[in-house]
Design an enzyme around this catalytic site. Structure first.
Site, PDB file in Angstrom:
ATOM      1  N   GLY A   2       0.810  -1.212   0.000  1.00  0.00           N
ATOM      2  CA  GLY A   2       0.000   0.000   0.000  1.00  0.00           C
ATOM      3  C   GLY A   2       0.841   1.258   0.000  1.00  0.00           C
ATOM      4  O   GLY A   2       0.554   2.226  -0.728  1.00  0.00           O
ATOM      5  N   TYR A   3       1.902   1.238   0.788  1.00  0.00           N
ATOM      6  CA  TYR A   3       2.789   2.400   0.886  1.00  0.00           C
ATOM      7  C   TYR A   3       3.544   2.625  -0.417  1.00  0.00           C
ATOM      8  O   TYR A   3       3.590   3.746  -0.940  1.00  0.00           O
ATOM      9  CB  TYR A   3       3.759   2.186   2.044  1.00  0.00           C
ATOM     10  CG  TYR A   3       4.772   3.278   2.237  1.00  0.00           C
ATOM     11  CD1 TYR A   3       4.380   4.565   2.613  1.00  0.00           C
ATOM     12  CD2 TYR A   3       6.138   3.038   2.062  1.00  0.00           C
ATOM     13  CE1 TYR A   3       5.316   5.572   2.805  1.00  0.00           C
ATOM     14  CE2 TYR A   3       7.073   4.035   2.255  1.00  0.00           C
ATOM     15  CZ  TYR A   3       6.661   5.289   2.622  1.00  0.00           C
ATOM     16  OH  TYR A   3       7.586   6.297   2.806  1.00  0.00           O
ATOM     17  N   THR A   4       4.126   1.566  -0.968  1.00  0.00           N
ATOM     18  CA  THR A   4       4.896   1.742  -2.203  1.00  0.00           C
ATOM     19  C   THR A   4       3.997   2.090  -3.387  1.00  0.00           C
ATOM     20  O   THR A   4       4.434   2.789  -4.305  1.00  0.00           O
ATOM     21  CB  THR A   4       5.725   0.491  -2.550  1.00  0.00           C
ATOM     22  OG1 THR A   4       4.862  -0.644  -2.635  1.00  0.00           O
ATOM     23  CG2 THR A   4       6.783   0.228  -1.504  1.00  0.00           C
TER      24      THR A   4
END
Length: 244
Positions: A151-153
């Site tokens: 999700g972050y990347t």
């Protein structure tokens, strides 16, 4: 351009953003420290800068709110006369497998990391003085692809995708746009929730055999925002000690 260069640093109250703010100030740049919630931390940064003879003010605001970001630029122009460097160091990270990621957390990350970065970049594109620099932030995990970072990347990969496009859109104004993508760096954001074994393992991955420090990243940002770094444009700078 005025004699004094002026920078806005979002996420400037803590971690890498704080190191960027103090480093730019040490080079004679007037700094507007943008922050979301930690007034005490932002005040400390301003006090540190002014105690060393620099010029700085702190301004609170949500980077995903275009009105708040407009007010941030308004304050910079009112206090210091304009804006020459914009560094968007504000970010949000929640780690989870894809199967288990709470979609509210996904939405919150994307609101800050994608919409927020876009709002800051849009305002910078409209109001930055000719000859200036925009520095955005991604993460080296876009390439490293560690589990639990999907999700972050995903939110940071969007920043990499827009970097060269924005640089090309600003043709004719002598403005550079680059994205710094740190590797594992010893900040509260990175260290939170990790045990000593995990931290030690990550520290041994780069050939330089240590975690990055906020100052390592700040030095690269300051270079990109300076005249010396002005020939670097439209690039993703993997600032990670050689981990990948």
């Amino acid at each position: 351009m005025s004699e004094t260069r002026v920078a806005i640093v979002t996420g400037g109250s803590r971690g890498i953003g704080r190191a960027v703010a103090t480093t730019l100030a040490s080079q004679g740049v007037a700094v507007v420290v943008g922050y979301a919630g930690r007034t005490d931390a932002a005040t400390e940064v301003v006090e540190e800068i002014t105690a060393a003879g620099g010029r700085a003010v702190a301004v609170a605001g949500d980077i995903a709110d275009e009105t708040a970001v407009g007010a941030l630029f308004d304050r910079a122009e009112k206090e210091f006369g304009g804006v020459d460097v914009v560094v968007n160091a504000a970010g949000r990270m929640v780690l989870s497998t894809v199967a288990d990621l709470n979609l509210d957390d996904l939405d919150a990350m994307h609101r800050t990391n994608i919409r927020g970065a876009f709002v800051v970049a849009r305002e910078a594109a409209r109001r930055l003085r000719d000859g200036g620099s925009i520095v955005l932030f991604s993460t080296s995990v876009v390439g490293l692809q560690f589990p639990t970072y999907a999700g972050y990347t995903a939110s940071k990969g969007a920043i990499e995708a827009m970097t060269l496009i924005l640089a090309r859109e600003l043709r004719g104004r002598n403005i550079t746009v680059n994205t710094v993508a740190p590797g594992p760096t010893a900040t509260d954001l990175f260290l939170d929730g990790k045990d000593e074994a995990t931290i030690e393992h990550l520290a041994k991955q780069p050939p330089l055999e240590r975690l990055g420090e906020p100052q390592d990243i700040a030095n690269v940002v300051a270079f990109l925002g300076s005249e010396a770094g002005h020939w670097v444009n439209g690039q993703i700078i993997r600032t990670n000690g050689g981990i990948a």
